[in-house]
Scaffold this motif. Structure first.
Motif, PDB file in Angstrom:
ATOM      1  N   GLY A   1      24.316  13.781 -22.850  1.00 44.67           N
ATOM      2  CA  GLY A   1      23.663  12.518 -22.524  1.00 44.67           C
ATOM      3  C   GLY A   1      22.242  12.728 -22.047  1.00 44.67           C
ATOM      4  O   GLY A   1      21.874  13.809 -21.595  1.00 44.67           O
ATOM      5  N   TYR A   2      21.447  11.681 -22.177  1.00 45.31           N
ATOM      6  CA  TYR A   2      20.065  11.694 -21.694  1.00 45.31           C
ATOM      7  C   TYR A   2      19.735  10.293 -21.199  1.00 45.31           C
ATOM      8  O   TYR A   2      20.043   9.294 -21.854  1.00 45.31           O
ATOM      9  N   ARG A   3      19.110  10.223 -20.027  1.00 45.60           N
ATOM     10  CA  ARG A   3      18.637   8.964 -19.478  1.00 45.60           C
ATOM     11  C   ARG A   3      17.148   9.097 -19.203  1.00 45.60           C
ATOM     12  O   ARG A   3      16.738   9.946 -18.418  1.00 45.60           O
ATOM     13  N   PRO A   4      16.317   8.303 -19.895  1.00 46.79           N
ATOM     14  CA  PRO A   4      14.872   8.416 -19.654  1.00 46.79           C
ATOM     15  C   PRO A   4      14.513   7.964 -18.237  1.00 46.79           C
ATOM     16  O   PRO A   4      15.234   7.171 -17.627  1.00 46.79           O
ATOM     17  N   GLY A   5      13.402   8.483 -17.733  1.00 46.53           N
ATOM     18  CA  GLY A   5      12.933   8.090 -16.411  1.00 46.53           C
ATOM     19  C   GLY A   5      12.568   6.615 -16.385  1.00 46.53           C
ATOM     20  O   GLY A   5      12.275   6.013 -17.416  1.00 46.53           O
ATOM     21  N   LYS A   6      12.597   6.037 -15.194  1.00 50.21           N
ATOM     22  CA  LYS A   6      12.319   4.612 -15.060  1.00 50.21           C
ATOM     23  C   LYS A   6      11.375   4.390 -13.882  1.00 50.21           C
ATOM     24  O   LYS A   6      11.590   4.941 -12.803  1.00 50.21           O
ATOM     25  N   LYS A   7      10.331   3.602 -14.132  1.00 53.70           N
ATOM     26  CA  LYS A   7       9.419   3.224 -13.057  1.00 53.70           C
ATOM     27  C   LYS A   7       9.883   1.887 -12.492  1.00 53.70           C
ATOM     28  O   LYS A   7      10.080   0.934 -13.226  1.00 53.70           O
ATOM     29  N   GLN A   8      10.030   1.859 -11.191  1.00 49.41           N
ATOM     30  CA  GLN A   8      10.517   0.657 -10.537  1.00 49.41           C
ATOM     31  C   GLN A   8       9.340  -0.285 -10.265  1.00 49.41           C
ATOM     32  O   GLN A   8       8.285   0.131  -9.799  1.00 49.41           O
ATOM     33  N   ALA A   9       9.542  -1.570 -10.530  1.00 49.91           N
ATOM     34  CA  ALA A   9       8.516  -2.583 -10.280  1.00 49.91           C
ATOM     35  C   ALA A   9       8.504  -2.957  -8.799  1.00 49.91           C
ATOM     36  O   ALA A   9       9.497  -2.771  -8.096  1.00 49.91           O
ATOM     37  N   TRP A  10       7.370  -3.502  -8.344  1.00 43.64           N
ATOM     38  CA  TRP A  10       7.222  -3.896  -6.953  1.00 43.64           C
ATOM     39  C   TRP A  10       8.327  -4.870  -6.541  1.00 43.64           C
ATOM     40  O   TRP A  10       8.899  -4.766  -5.459  1.00 43.64           O
ATOM     41  N   GLU A  11       8.645  -5.810  -7.396  1.00 45.24           N
ATOM     42  CA  GLU A  11       9.645  -6.821  -7.067  1.00 45.24           C
ATOM     43  C   GLU A  11      11.004  -6.186  -6.769  1.00 45.24           C
ATOM     44  O   GLU A  11      11.739  -6.660  -5.908  1.00 45.24           O
ATOM     45  N   ASP A  12      11.331  -5.115  -7.475  1.00 43.10           N
ATOM     46  CA  ASP A  12      12.613  -4.439  -7.268  1.00 43.10           C
ATOM     47  C   ASP A  12      12.588  -3.490  -6.078  1.00 43.10           C
ATOM     48  O   ASP A  12      13.626  -3.178  -5.505  1.00 43.10           O
ATOM     49  N   ALA A  13      11.388  -3.019  -5.707  1.00 48.50           N
ATOM     50  CA  ALA A  13      11.269  -1.997  -4.670  1.00 48.50           C
ATOM     51  C   ALA A  13      10.732  -2.545  -3.354  1.00 48.50           C
ATOM     52  O   ALA A  13      10.587  -1.796  -2.392  1.00 48.50           O
ATOM     53  N   ALA A  14      10.424  -3.828  -3.283  1.00 46.68           N
ATOM     54  CA  ALA A  14       9.761  -4.395  -2.102  1.00 46.68           C
ATOM     55  C   ALA A  14      10.531  -4.141  -0.813  1.00 46.68           C
ATOM     56  O   ALA A  14       9.963  -3.706   0.188  1.00 46.68           O
TER      57      ALA A  14
ATOM     58  N   GLU B   1       0.843  -1.209   0.000  1.00 45.20           N
ATOM     59  CA  GLU B   1       0.000   0.000   0.000  1.00 45.20           C
ATOM     60  C   GLU B   1       0.874   1.255   0.000  1.00 45.20           C
ATOM     61  O   GLU B   1       0.606   2.216  -0.719  1.00 45.20           O
ATOM     62  N   TYR B   2       1.937   1.237   0.783  1.00 43.60           N
ATOM     63  CA  TYR B   2       2.867   2.369   0.814  1.00 43.60           C
ATOM     64  C   TYR B   2       3.484   2.555  -0.567  1.00 43.60           C
ATOM     65  O   TYR B   2       3.605   3.672  -1.064  1.00 43.60           O
ATOM     66  N   PHE B   3       3.878   1.459  -1.198  1.00 45.42           N
ATOM     67  CA  PHE B   3       4.467   1.504  -2.533  1.00 45.42           C
ATOM     68  C   PHE B   3       3.487   2.132  -3.531  1.00 45.42           C
ATOM     69  O   PHE B   3       3.877   2.962  -4.352  1.00 45.42           O
ATOM     70  N   GLN B   4       2.215   1.762  -3.449  1.00 45.85           N
ATOM     71  CA  GLN B   4       1.207   2.286  -4.385  1.00 45.85           C
ATOM     72  C   GLN B   4       0.924   3.766  -4.149  1.00 45.85           C
ATOM     73  O   GLN B   4       0.724   4.519  -5.104  1.00 45.85           O
ATOM     74  N   THR B   5       0.921   4.206  -2.920  1.00 47.71           N
ATOM     75  CA  THR B   5       0.577   5.604  -2.624  1.00 47.71           C
ATOM     76  C   THR B   5       1.772   6.555  -2.721  1.00 47.71           C
ATOM     77  O   THR B   5       1.577   7.759  -2.807  1.00 47.71           O
ATOM     78  N   HIS B   6       2.981   6.034  -2.705  1.00 46.28           N
ATOM     79  CA  HIS B   6       4.185   6.868  -2.770  1.00 46.28           C
ATOM     80  C   HIS B   6       5.070   6.459  -3.954  1.00 46.28           C
ATOM     81  O   HIS B   6       6.283   6.290  -3.806  1.00 46.28           O
ATOM     82  N   ARG B   7       4.479   6.306  -5.117  1.00 43.42           N
ATOM     83  CA  ARG B   7       5.201   5.848  -6.312  1.00 43.42           C
ATOM     84  C   ARG B   7       6.408   6.731  -6.648  1.00 43.42           C
ATOM     85  O   ARG B   7       7.413   6.248  -7.132  1.00 43.42           O
ATOM     86  N   ASP B   8       6.303   8.032  -6.369  1.00 43.51           N
ATOM     87  CA  ASP B   8       7.388   8.947  -6.725  1.00 43.51           C
ATOM     88  C   ASP B   8       8.698   8.613  -6.005  1.00 43.51           C
ATOM     89  O   ASP B   8       9.772   8.930  -6.506  1.00 43.51           O
ATOM     90  N   GLN B   9       8.634   7.961  -4.860  1.00 47.26           N
ATOM     91  CA  GLN B   9       9.851   7.596  -4.126  1.00 47.26           C
ATOM     92  C   GLN B   9      10.562   6.392  -4.744  1.00 47.26           C
ATOM     93  O   GLN B   9      11.697   6.101  -4.393  1.00 47.26           O
ATOM     94  N   PHE B  10       9.875   5.694  -5.649  1.00 49.08           N
ATOM     95  CA  PHE B  10      10.431   4.470  -6.217  1.00 49.08           C
ATOM     96  C   PHE B  10      10.742   4.602  -7.706  1.00 49.08           C
ATOM     97  O   PHE B  10      11.120   3.628  -8.335  1.00 49.08           O
ATOM     98  N   ASN B  11      10.570   5.770  -8.262  1.00 48.14           N
ATOM     99  CA  ASN B  11      10.857   6.006  -9.671  1.00 48.14           C
ATOM    100  C   ASN B  11      12.083   6.885  -9.796  1.00 48.14           C
ATOM    101  O   ASN B  11      12.333   7.737  -8.959  1.00 48.14           O
TER     102      ASN B  11
END
Length: 173
Positions: free
Chosen positions: A118-131, A3-13
């Motif tokens: 250089g340019y690095r696109p943003g990345k969304k972290q998956a639950w498995e990587d951020a658990a 639930e924390y992961f879902q509500t605070h997505r910005d901390q994991f991207n």
């Protein structure tokens, strides 16, 4: 934790990141706007001829704070910056490849040449990587809530009475 992961997505991207260099040729350094445009064209010709972008930016000294670092755009010494720090330069660089240099672009107060390092696109972290991180952050948040609740309960039960305006000297040692 999920639930924390879902509500605070910005901390994991991780946001996208730009590394850009700029040569800025201010129009007010020349007698006419046309002269400034000619100077920008000459700088572009030197770059097309193989001149070093960083060396040229440092030699021109039109953009204090950035020229001393070879035109490298930075904020507080940080160079790989998320989008929005230099929006005009990012718009110019978006059509370039890494290592590419733009044509002179006219802005209201100056002509600008941008090199995309250089340019690095943003990345969304998956639950498995951020658990693991999510569990720790959720635990810290819950701990802070419990601590605040505890202090509120203690405040309600506490009774403090001041008997002396100044404490005795022996207590201050």
């Amino acid at each position: 934790a999920r639930e924390y992961f879902q509500t605070h997505r910005d901390q994991f991207n991780s946001p996208d990141a730009w590394r850009l260099r700029r040569i800025r040729i201010p129009k007010d350094k020349f007698q006419t706007p046309e002269a400034a445009a000619e100077a920008a064209a000459m700088v572009h010709q030197k770059l097309a001829g193989g001149a070093d972008f960083a060396g040229l930016a440092a030699a021109l000294k039109y953009d204090p704070g950035f020229d001393e670092k070879g035109g490298l755009l930075h904020v507080d010494g940080k160079t790989d910056l998320p989008s929005g720090n230099f929006p005009a330069e990012e718009r110019i660089a978006k059509d370039l490849k890494d290592g590419g240099c733009s044509q002179p672009v006219e802005l209201p107060e100056a002509w600008v040449l941008v090199k995309r390092e250089g340019y690095r696109p943003g990345k969304k972290q998956a639950w498995e990587d951020a658990a693991e991180k999510a569990v720790a952050l959720a635990y810290n948040e819950r701990l802070a809530e419990k601590k605040a609740e505890f202090f509120e309960r203690i405040k309600k039960r506490a009774l403090l009475e001041v008997l002396l305006a100044e404490p005795p000297d022996k207590w201050l040692k």
